[in-house]
Design a protein around this motif. Structure first.
Motif, mmCIF file in Angstrom:
data_model
loop_
_atom_site.group_PDB
_atom_site.id
_atom_site.type_symbol
_atom_site.label_atom_id
_atom_site.label_comp_id
_atom_site.label_asym_id
_atom_site.label_seq_id
_atom_site.Cartn_x
_atom_site.Cartn_y
_atom_site.Cartn_z
ATOM 1 N N GLU A 334 0.853 -1.181 0.000
ATOM 2 C CA GLU A 334 0.000 0.000 0.000
ATOM 3 C C GLU A 334 0.885 1.226 0.000
ATOM 4 O O GLU A 334 1.836 1.305 0.787
ATOM 5 N N LYS A 335 0.592 2.160 -0.892
ATOM 6 C CA LYS A 335 1.384 3.380 -1.028
ATOM 7 C C LYS A 335 2.869 3.078 -1.220
ATOM 8 O O LYS A 335 3.745 3.767 -0.693
ATOM 9 N N GLY A 336 3.143 2.004 -1.952
ATOM 10 C CA GLY A 336 4.521 1.643 -2.265
ATOM 11 C C GLY A 336 5.258 0.900 -1.175
ATOM 12 O O GLY A 336 6.418 0.512 -1.363
ATOM 13 N N CYS A 337 4.617 0.677 -0.040
ATOM 14 C CA CYS A 337 5.287 0.005 1.087
ATOM 15 C C CYS A 337 4.669 -1.365 1.336
ATOM 16 O O CYS A 337 3.439 -1.514 1.318
ATOM 17 N N ARG A 338 5.519 -2.352 1.566
ATOM 18 C CA ARG A 338 5.033 -3.704 1.864
ATOM 19 C C ARG A 338 4.316 -3.720 3.201
ATOM 20 O O ARG A 338 4.790 -3.133 4.173
ATOM 21 N N ILE A 339 3.167 -4.367 3.250
ATOM 22 C CA ILE A 339 2.378 -4.418 4.477
ATOM 23 C C ILE A 339 2.663 -5.711 5.245
ATOM 24 O O ILE A 339 3.048 -6.723 4.657
ATOM 25 N N GLU A 340 2.482 -5.673 6.544
ATOM 26 C CA GLU A 340 2.791 -6.831 7.385
ATOM 27 C C GLU A 340 1.741 -7.922 7.267
ATOM 28 O O GLU A 340 2.056 -9.110 7.384
ATOM 29 N N ALA A 341 0.496 -7.555 7.042
ATOM 30 C CA ALA A 341 -0.585 -8.539 6.980
ATOM 31 C C ALA A 341 -1.293 -8.453 5.625
ATOM 32 O O ALA A 341 -2.250 -7.682 5.465
ATOM 33 N N PRO A 342 -0.820 -9.226 4.614
ATOM 34 C CA PRO A 342 -1.493 -9.228 3.305
ATOM 35 C C PRO A 342 -2.956 -9.631 3.437
ATOM 36 O O PRO A 342 -3.326 -10.398 4.330
ATOM 37 N N TYR A 343 -3.797 -9.122 2.543
ATOM 38 C CA TYR A 343 -5.216 -9.437 2.580
ATOM 39 C C TYR A 343 -5.758 -9.509 1.152
ATOM 40 O O TYR A 343 -5.077 -9.131 0.193
ATOM 41 N N GLU A 344 -6.986 -9.994 1.018
ATOM 42 C CA GLU A 344 -7.595 -10.165 -0.298
ATOM 43 C C GLU A 344 -8.444 -8.966 -0.699
ATOM 44 O O GLU A 344 -9.129 -8.390 0.142
ATOM 45 N N ALA A 345 -8.394 -8.663 -1.980
ATOM 46 C CA ALA A 345 -9.281 -7.650 -2.565
ATOM 47 C C ALA A 345 -9.962 -8.293 -3.765
ATOM 48 O O ALA A 345 -9.302 -8.647 -4.747
ATOM 49 N N ASP A 346 -11.272 -8.477 -3.672
ATOM 50 C CA ASP A 346 -12.049 -9.111 -4.732
ATOM 51 C C ASP A 346 -12.584 -8.029 -5.668
ATOM 52 O O ASP A 346 -13.501 -7.282 -5.313
#
Length: 361
Positions: A334-346
């Protein structure tokens, strides 16, 4: 697994999808570390994209609609048929095709049944086979794509069988063309281009002589390069003068041509191939057929890294049936930064968000 461009991979990367030759022999087994020599060999063999192991996508798996065993049998059947016809004398060629017709039709019906029974979108990027002759692999790919369109258009079993056989034999005229011209890496001369265009007439003349093969099959070979506005060849037919099978096979033919590696250009990704088709919608191709095709294939294949219109980045996790351009994405940044908890976007439920870019490096 993650889908990446072969020329972007560093030595030591782990292969996530086994690579076979046309006879089903394992060339490189999944789990192997890729060397510089191996990567160079893949590029020389025209393998533009492969699946690699990736820590953030270890549970993502790309599955084929067509079982490997059937795909290899189909390729071998096409290869045997074309080579025997090419090497046979004038008196034996008709006998060879008549002898092979039942086997070809059986393969078509089995592919058709797999497509009809499957709930998966079609992505041939998952089927990594190294084949020394583009015509054989292309003939099979066009058959799979053409049948997918036909199934989506609710054609009858008889019609689907004819479409599949017509697609399988649509380029048979090319076996009588000088391979040095067919595989020429440089620009063709006007004379060479006319020779290649002649494969439609050659294929038609050969197929129409066979009483055991429906006449419409020969017209698939004859008309698959015709276009709705009359700009195609060999006769410059327009609109309704082009047989419906030839219109359908023409779409499958163009899509596979641009999404397959050729001696003179790298392969496009599926969404880029669809853009080529849509650019010619109405003028060159039947728009309803393109829409049917779009519903049946994975426009954004599983494992492909994408950027969304809201700036998020992720990897395609799975497809949405009949909404193949709106898959489920595993968000990793998000905003070019890797997030700690990936999640799904359908994307099928978030209609104001679209895929805006794809990355294969």
């Amino acid at each position: 697994m993650r889908l990446v461009s072969t020329n972007s991979i560093e030595a030591g990367t782990i292969l996530a999808q086994t690579i076979y030759n046309e006879n089903g022999v394992v060339l490189i087994k999944k789990g192997m570390s890729l060397t510089e020599r191996t990567l160079g060999r893949l590029l020389n063999q025209g393998i533009t994209y492969i699946y690699i192991e990736d820590k953030s996508t270890t549970d993502i798996h790309a599955e084929s609609v067509i079982p490997d065993k059937l795909r290899m049998e189909a390729t071998e059947t096409i290869k045997e048929t074309f080579i025997e016809i090419k090497n046979g004398g004038l008196d034996s060629r008709s006998y060879i095709l008549n002898k092979k017709e039942k086997r070809l039709t059986d393969v078509v019906r089995r592919i058709m049944e797999e497509i009809q029974d499957s709930e998966k979108s079609i992505s041939l990027l998952t089927d990594i086979f190294i084949n020394d002759n583009y015509v054989f692999q292309h003939s099979l790919n066009v058959t799979i794509y053409a049948l997918a369109i036909g199934v989506e258009l609710n054609l009858s079993t008889k019609e689907l069988t004819e479409v599949g056989l017509g697609a399988m034999l649509h380029d048979i005229g090319k076996i009588f063309i000088d391979p040095e011209i067919l595989q020429k890496p440089d620009n063709l001369t006007d004379e060479e281009y006319e020779i290649i265009k002649g494969h439609t007439q050659i294929g038609y003349d050969f197929l129409r002589k066979h009483l055991d093969i429906p006449t419409v099959i020969s017209h698939c070979a004859y008309q698959h390069h015709e276009r709705l506005d009359g700009s195609g060849y060999p006769r410059g037919l327009k609109g309704e003068d082009i047989h419906i099978y030839a219109k359908l096979i023409g779409i499958a033919d163009v899509f596979d041509a641009v999404t397959s590696n050729r001696v003179y250009r790298d392969a496009m990704l599926p969404h880029e191939g669809m853009e080529v088709l849509y650019a010619g919608a109405v003028r060159l191709f039947d728009k309803d057929m393109i829409e049917a095709f779009k519903r049946s294939i994975a426009v954004y294949p599983v494992g492909l890294t994408v950027e969304l219109s809201d700036g998020r980045e992720g990897v395609v996790l799975r497809q949405n049936q009949a909404l193949c351009d709106r898959p489920v994405i595993r968000i990793l940044k998000e905003k070019g930064c890797r997030i700690e908890a990936p999640y799904e976007a359908d994307l099928s439920t978030v209609l104001n968000v679209t895929v805006t870019a794809c990355f294969t490096a």
